[in-house]
Design a protein around this motif. Structure first.
Motif: not given
Length: 217
Positions: A47-53, A121-125, A143-150, A157-163
């Motif tokens: 599920x997409x969490x309320x926090x990430x939403x 925002x330190x969100x990883x896709x 359109x589907x960010x359900x599995x994104x996490x913080x 910088x590392x998060x940007x590279x992963x994204x």
């Protein structure tokens, strides 16, 4: 079924029609709003969490679907959300195999802006594949960010590279999905390079006028 937001206001599903389904959810739309309802057997970790939403809702960028609100089946809100609403993505589909370089460059610029804001925002896709991105005339939309996490441990910088890697996965998976109906042999591109910009990573693989011309043998 009735769905309530955090203020216990009901969402009116009258006028909504079935649109699509995935492994864990069904989507309904009235052509203005899309309403995603999780299946009862879907594991909570999917599920997409309320926090990430909430974080994603407050990130204003054209490359990410515009989230509206989240809902529960009951007025008690202790469990994860049961559904959420988002703006329905309109426009004519674009075949990126045959799109010109200007369109591709514009897409990359929009998606680069998106991953910069996610990384701030330190969100990883995650879960980046062809079904989870739409290429329309006015650009791309995730359109589907359900599995994104913080991530608290990784640097921005590392998060940007992963994204950046995940954005290129969207392109590669969309290319491979589009080539399924073609009989020609083609080269599978591997565009990710850590030291290169997102635009250079992709455009270095597009030597001809289109992606199609660049990969077909």
């Amino acid at each position: 079924m009735t769905y309530y937001n955090k203020n216990n206001e009901e969402f009116d599903l009258s006028g909504f029609q079935y649109y699509s389904s995935g492994v864990c959810a069904n989507v309904y739309t009235d052509n203005e709003i899309a309403f995603k309802i999780y299946n009862h057997d879907c594991k909570y970790r999917l599920y997409l969490s309320r926090k990430i939403f909430t974080i994603l809702k407050n990130i204003k960028t054209v490359g990410l679907v515009e989230l509206i609100d989240y809902y529960h089946e009951y007025e008690s809100h202790f469990l994860p959300m049961d559904a959420y609403s988002m703006k329905f993505v309109k426009g004519k589909d674009v075949d990126i195999l045959h799109a010109d370089k200007k369109y591709l460059c514009d897409c990359i610029d929009q998606l680069d802006e998106t991953i910069k804001k996610l990384s701030e925002n330190k969100i990883v896709m995650f879960d980046t594949h062809a079904d989870n991105i739409l290429f329309k005339e006015n650009g791309p939309t995730i359109i589907d960010p359900d599995q994104f996490y913080q991530s608290k441990l990784l640097s921005k910088r590392e998060i940007y590279e992963r994204n950046k890697m995940h954005i290129l996965e969207y392109f590669v998976s969309t290319i491979m999905d589009s080539m399924k109906s073609n009989t020609e042999s083609y080269v599978i591109i591997n565009p990710y390079h850590r030291r290169l910009s997102l635009k250079k990573c992709l455009m270095d693989c597009v030597k001809e006028d289109t992606i199609y011309d660049s990969i077909v043998l």
